[in-house]
Write an enzyme that holds these catalytic residues in place. Structure first.
Site, PDB file in Angstrom:
ATOM      1  N   TRP A   1      67.809 -25.224 120.049  1.00  0.00           N
ATOM      2  CA  TRP A   1      67.615 -23.906 119.445  1.00  0.00           C
ATOM      3  C   TRP A   1      67.519 -22.829 120.517  1.00  0.00           C
ATOM      4  O   TRP A   1      68.055 -21.737 120.369  1.00  0.00           O
ATOM      5  CB  TRP A   1      66.352 -23.919 118.585  1.00  0.00           C
ATOM      6  CG  TRP A   1      66.021 -22.604 117.951  1.00  0.00           C
ATOM      7  CD1 TRP A   1      66.555 -22.078 116.810  1.00  0.00           C
ATOM      8  CD2 TRP A   1      65.071 -21.635 118.421  1.00  0.00           C
ATOM      9  NE1 TRP A   1      65.990 -20.853 116.535  1.00  0.00           N
ATOM     10  CE2 TRP A   1      65.074 -20.553 117.512  1.00  0.00           C
ATOM     11  CE3 TRP A   1      64.212 -21.584 119.518  1.00  0.00           C
ATOM     12  CZ2 TRP A   1      64.258 -19.438 117.663  1.00  0.00           C
ATOM     13  CZ3 TRP A   1      63.400 -20.475 119.676  1.00  0.00           C
ATOM     14  CH2 TRP A   1      63.426 -19.420 118.758  1.00  0.00           C
ATOM     15  N   HIS A   2      66.844 -23.161 121.617  1.00  0.00           N
ATOM     16  CA  HIS A   2      66.746 -22.190 122.702  1.00  0.00           C
ATOM     17  C   HIS A   2      68.101 -21.950 123.353  1.00  0.00           C
ATOM     18  O   HIS A   2      68.405 -20.833 123.785  1.00  0.00           O
ATOM     19  CB  HIS A   2      65.749 -22.681 123.756  1.00  0.00           C
ATOM     20  CG  HIS A   2      64.321 -22.540 123.340  1.00  0.00           C
ATOM     21  ND1 HIS A   2      63.476 -23.613 123.186  1.00  0.00           N
ATOM     22  CD2 HIS A   2      63.588 -21.448 123.029  1.00  0.00           C
ATOM     23  CE1 HIS A   2      62.283 -23.181 122.812  1.00  0.00           C
ATOM     24  NE2 HIS A   2      62.327 -21.872 122.709  1.00  0.00           N
ATOM     25  N   GLY A   3      68.905 -22.974 123.460  1.00  0.00           N
ATOM     26  CA  GLY A   3      70.214 -22.829 124.085  1.00  0.00           C
ATOM     27  C   GLY A   3      70.805 -24.190 124.368  1.00  0.00           C
ATOM     28  O   GLY A   3      70.103 -25.205 124.378  1.00  0.00           O
TER      29      GLY A   3
END
Length: 522
Positions: A353-355
């Site tokens: 989700w962060h990257g």
């Protein structure tokens, strides 16, 4: 004359934070919520009328809707290049995303069935724009797809899908759903509210006394945000974080680990305080996002204190659902096995989700490993009582947890194995027997001239100040353009021999490798 290369300003809320963004265009600075005082001046146009209407008991949901629409139009006014040489106004992408999520929820709500392939299909369809926003730049680096806050908004949309699946809400109306997704105080960096909780505040009519109570909470959080972000975080960044990032030594990396941990907390908690403050002004009691995380006694306690709305979202919608499914289906002989796999599933997804960069994924797996280890230890300790409560043991637990957390945030930062940060940009554009000219710019002091020394090998020649104005530097985004230099070639270089010259930042001893030139004057 050589023109300075273009630079691109990031739409990320913070250089080091976990918030979602996208690249902007050369020379443009986007409207980034709570990033600087310019945004707060803009907020006055919304806050002052809200105060007046609130005191009159008239600051209702229609006013909040009107202000949100206006702020979205301002925030998403730029163009994105979805394909090279094909710009599209960002607001159209936002509207397309809104329509996509609304149709997904509407079709799922009307389908009747709440489980099976229809549910998983709704989740996949809702996630598709976020996946595209993360993957398109990898396939086509010059293409942009996405907008500031897309990760947070996607998780709000998924919350509605989960609520429909659990049959705890009725099919949402278009206004309620879209306002929940795009409520402007929390659109860019959370906190991640829940639909059922949001709905209780959304159309509730406040009395004057209730508005004053909300105003008191808003003012308190606003000044906390000012103190956290613009004083504490700014001082940490300037005097601790950035100096540590400029060195490649192990000691500097260790210092960076502590600096980044504190900086990220105060910066992110400051943003959250601003968002919650503004939410209260409009009658939305957005939940808190941090509660003394560095005083946690264990890693599980930490995730009850850090980015609370995100960790609870994964706990409720991923981890607990996985445990229930595993228990009902008897997938594993031991619930401990299910719990450990649940940690890796939830935090692996959190990392993504962060990257999709490796350090984010490793960060998620690292947190899952810590939680699994603590789960095993706490289960073992229940019967053996090896670790007992007490002042010293609790203090030691806080100390140990703090260092595990800091190392995890160091992984998250992506600084492990990275070269020292380069914050001086410079070039010698002309070097002959008549003159030497070029430019020098300091990223961390973008409007200040830089004094540099000219060296011939190991021999110092002269100190000059790069303070001359050039419009092409302004156009390329280099400060105020007063970063150029031009001076007569010093006599020692006119002896007919070959000289390898370079620039070094005065009083700092920092060489600027991009300025190396060979000059021969016969």
């Amino acid at each position: 004359m050589h023109v300075a290369p273009q630079i691109y300003f990031s739409r990320c809320i913070s250089d080091d934070s976990e918030w979602q963004g996208r690249p902007g265009q050369p020379g443009q600075v986007a409207v980034i919520p709570y990033a600087d005082f310019t945004y707060f001046v803009l907020l006055l146009y919304a806050a002052v009328p809200t105060l007046i209407l609130g005191l009159l008991g008239r600051a209702g949901w229609r006013w909040a809707l009107l202000v949100t629409v206006a702020m979205l139009l301002v925030q998403y006014h730029e163009s994105l290049y979805v394909r090279p040489h094909f710009p599209v106004r960002e607001i159209w992408i936002v509207l397309g995303f809104a329509a996509w999520q609304w149709l997904t929820v509407r079709v799922f709500a009307r389908a009747g069935a709440r489980a099976g392939w229809l549910f998983y299909g709704a989740l996949a369809i809702s996630l598709l724009p976020l996946a595209a926003a993360k993957l398109v730049p990898l396939v086509s680096p010059k293409s942009q797809f996405g907008f500031l806050g897309i990760s947070y908004i996607t998780f709000r949309a998924l919350d509605v899908v989960f609520c429909l699946r659990d049959e705890v809400i009725a099919a949402p109306g278009a206004t309620d759903f879209l306002m929940f997704l795009f409520f402007f105080p929390t659109i860019s960096a959370g906190p991640i509210d829940r639909y059922r909780r949001f709905l209780t505040d959304w159309k509730r009519k406040r009395t004057r006394a209730e508005f004053l109570a909300d105003l008191d909470g808003a003012v308190h959080r606003f000044f906390r945000g000012l103190f956290y972000k613009f004083i504490v975080a700014a001082l940490i960044k300037q005097h601790w974080l950035e100096p540590a990032a400029r060195s490649g030594s192990f000691g500097a990396l260790l210092s960076y680990m502590y600096a980044y941990s504190f900086y990220l907390f105060f910066d992110f908690a400051g943003y959250s305080a601003f968002a919650i403050s503004l939410s209260y002004l409009f009658g939305i009691h957005t939940p808190e996002n941090f509660y003394q995380p560095f005083l946690a006694r264990n890693i599980r306690d930490f995730w009850n204190r850090w980015h609370i709305t995100l960790s609870f979202w994964f706990r409720d919608h991923v981890y607990m659902r996985f445990l229930l499914a595993a228990a009902r289906g008897k997938w594993f002989r031991s619930l401990n096995t299910a719990a450990i796999l649940g940690y890796f599933l939830a935090f692996g997804l959190m990392g993504l989700w962060h990257g999709i960069e490796p350090h984010y994924i490793i960060y998620g797996l690292y947190q899952a490993t810590l939680l699994s280890g603590f789960h095993i230890f706490s289960d073992w300790n229940k019967t053996r009582h090896y670790w007992r409560d007490g002042f010293l043991s609790n203090a030691l637990a806080v100390f140990i947890t703090f260092h595990f957390v800091c190392f995890g945030l160091l992984i998250f930062s992506g600084r492990i194995g990275a070269p020292p940060l380069q914050h001086y940009f410079a070039e010698i554009e002309q070097a002959d027997c008549h003159e030497i000219s070029g430019w020098v710019w300091d990223k961390y002091k973008p409007k200040a001239p830089v004094s540099v020394e000219l060296w011939d090998g190991e021999e110092y020649l002269i100190t000059i100040s790069a303070n001359q104005f050039r419009q092409d530097l302004v156009d390329a985004g280099y400060g105020n353009g007063r970063h150029a230099f031009r001076f007569e070639t010093p006599p020692p270089l006119k002896d007919g021999h070959s000289h390898r010259i370079r620039l070094r930042v005065a009083d700092r001893g920092i060489d600027l490798p991009t300025t190396q030139r060979v000059i021969v004057c016969r």
